[in-house]
Write an enzyme that holds these catalytic residues in place. Structure first.
Site, short mmCIF file in Angstrom:
data_model
loop_
_atom_site.label_atom_id
_atom_site.label_comp_id
_atom_site.label_asym_id
_atom_site.label_seq_id
_atom_site.Cartn_x
_atom_site.Cartn_y
_atom_site.Cartn_z
N HIS A 1 61.04 4.94 -10.67
CA HIS A 1 60.02 5.35 -9.52
C HIS A 1 59.54 6.91 -10.12
O HIS A 1 59.98 7.51 -10.87
CB HIS A 1 60.69 5.49 -8.32
CG HIS A 1 61.95 6.57 -8.21
ND1 HIS A 1 63.07 6.57 -8.78
CD2 HIS A 1 61.87 7.82 -7.72
CE1 HIS A 1 63.70 7.64 -8.75
NE2 HIS A 1 62.82 8.48 -7.94
N HIS B 1 60.98 8.13 -13.55
CA HIS B 1 62.46 8.38 -13.63
C HIS B 1 63.19 7.39 -13.06
O HIS B 1 63.04 6.56 -12.12
CB HIS B 1 63.02 9.84 -13.51
CG HIS B 1 62.63 10.24 -12.00
ND1 HIS B 1 61.48 10.52 -11.40
CD2 HIS B 1 63.86 10.16 -11.07
CE1 HIS B 1 61.81 10.83 -10.16
NE2 HIS B 1 63.16 10.49 -9.92
C1 SIN Z 1 66.48 11.10 -8.30
O1 SIN Z 1 65.60 10.07 -8.54
O2 SIN Z 1 65.87 12.05 -7.75
C2 SIN Z 1 67.78 11.24 -8.76
C3 SIN Z 1 68.01 11.51 -10.29
C4 SIN Z 1 69.30 11.45 -10.88
O3 SIN Z 1 70.09 11.69 -9.95
O4 SIN Z 1 69.60 11.53 -11.82
#
Ligand code: SIN
Length: 282
Positions: free
Chosen positions: A105, A256
Site C-alpha cells: 500500500h 510498502h
Molecule cells: C506501515 O505500513 O506503516 C508499517 C510498516 C512496518 O511496520 O514495517
C-alpha cells in the site's frame, strides 16, 4: 563529519551516514538529506537515539505533521502525533497497531491529499536464532512505470482510480465512524512526483476499488495487473531493521509492505510519524 550517501543497490533506498538525528540539523545538512530523500525514495540512518520530541521536530522539517486515524487509539501517550506500531501487549491490551501494513500500500491513499512521507523509528526488532525478522519491503513505483510497455502507458494516461478506505482487509478492525470519515476518493493512476518530476504508478490491490470509465471487470483486471507489476522483485528494496534505525519513505515514489513473520514473545516496537507536503500535486 561529512554526510555520506550509500545506495542500497536496489531500485530505491540509500543509507545516510555521518548524521546524528538527536541534534538539530543545520539547513545545509537538512537540504542534502531532503535531496537524497526525493531522489532515492527511501532513506535510513542507523544507530540513532532520539526522543519523541526530536522525532516530531524532524518530521516537521519535511512537512506538516499529518495525523493518522489509527493514532487515535494507538498514539504514544503524551505525543498523539507519534503512532505506535507494535505486536506488544501490556496487561492484555495491544499497545500499538498490530500487523500494520501487511499488504502492499501507500499510506493514507484513501484521503484526498495523501501524505508526502512517513518515518519509522525502530525501538525493538524481533530476532530469532540470530535472524532478524519483521522486515519492511519497498517497491519503486517510478521504475515500475518506466518499465511498462508504451501501449500500457498510453492506456492508463489520464485515468483515475477510486481509493476506498474500506477496501483493505486490516488486522485492526475499522469502525463505521472511520468509514464515514473517509468516503471514496479518486487519484490519477500515474502521478508526477512533485519534486523529481518522475512519473510514478499509484495503484494497488485492496485500496483501489475501481477505475473511472471502466466497468468493474476491466477495472479489476487492470488494477491487479498494475499492482502486481509494481511489486516485481526487480523494483523492491527489502529493509532489514536494526534497533535505532530511522527510515523515511516517500509515499509517491514507493509502496510498502511489512513482513509479518514473527509473533510474541518476539517483540517489535516502532514509532511512526507522517508528514504532508506544503502542496502536493497529485
Ligand atoms: C506501515 O505500513 O506503516 C508499517 C510498516 C512496518 O511496520 O514495517
Amino acid at each position: 563529519m561529512a554526510i555520506e550517501i550509500v545506495l542500497t543497490g536496489a531500485a530505491v533506498g540509500a543509507e545516510i551516514r555521518g548524521v546524528d538525528l538527536s541534534q538539530t540539523l543545520d539547513d545545509r545538512a537538512f537540504a542534502a538529506i531532503d535531496r537524497a530523500y526525493n531522489e532515492h525514495g527511501v532513506i535510513f540512518f542507523r544507530r540513532q537515539s532520539i526522543t519523541p520530541d526530536r522525532l516530531l521536530a524532524l518530521t516537521q522539517r519535511f512537512g506538516d505533521l499529518q495525523f493518522n486515524t489509527f493514532g487515535e487509539k494507538h498514539g504514544l501517550a503524551g505525543w498523539p502525533g507519534v503512532v505506535l506500531i507494535s505486536n506488544v501487549e501490556e496487561e492484555g491490551r495491544e499497545i500499538g497497531v498490530k500487523r500494520a501494513g501487511e499488504r502492499w500500500h501507500s499510506d493514507m491513499c484513501y484521503t484526498p491529499k495523501p501524505p508526502r512521507g512517513t518515518i519509522l523509528y525502530a525501538r525493538e526488532v524481533p530476532v530469532q536464532d540470530g535472524l532478524t525478522l519483521g522486515d519492511t519491503c519497498f517497491a519503486a513505483t517510478h521504475a515500475a512505470y518506466d518499465a511498462l510497455p508504451d501501449a500500457m502507458k498510453r492506456r492508463i494516461a489520464g485515468r483515475k482510480a477510486v481509493f476506498d478506505f474500506a477496501g483493505r482487509v486490516r488486522a485492526t478492525p475499522i469502525t463505521q465512524a472511520q468509514i464515514d470519515a473517509f468516503p471514496p476518493v479518486t487519484h490519477p493512476i500515474v502521478r508526477t512526483h512533485p519534486y523529481t518530476g518522475r512519473k510514478c504508478l499509484y495503484v494497488m490491490r485492496d485500496d483501489c476499488t475501481g477505475i473511472i470509465g471502466l466497468d468493474k471487470g476491466e477495472a479489476n483486471a487492470l488494477i491487479e495487473a498494475l499492482a502486481d507489476h509494481i511489486v516485481r522483485p526487480e523494483f523492491v528494496y527489502r529493509h532489514r531493521w536494526q534497533p535505532g534505525d530511522l527510515l523515511i519513505w516517500d509515499n509517491c515514489t514507493v509502496q510498502h509492505k511489512a513482513i509479518q513473520d514473527y509473533s510474541l514473545p518476539l517483540r517489535r516496537l516502532m514509532h511512526r510519524t507522517t508528514f504532508a507536503a506544503a502542496a502536493v500535486p497529485l
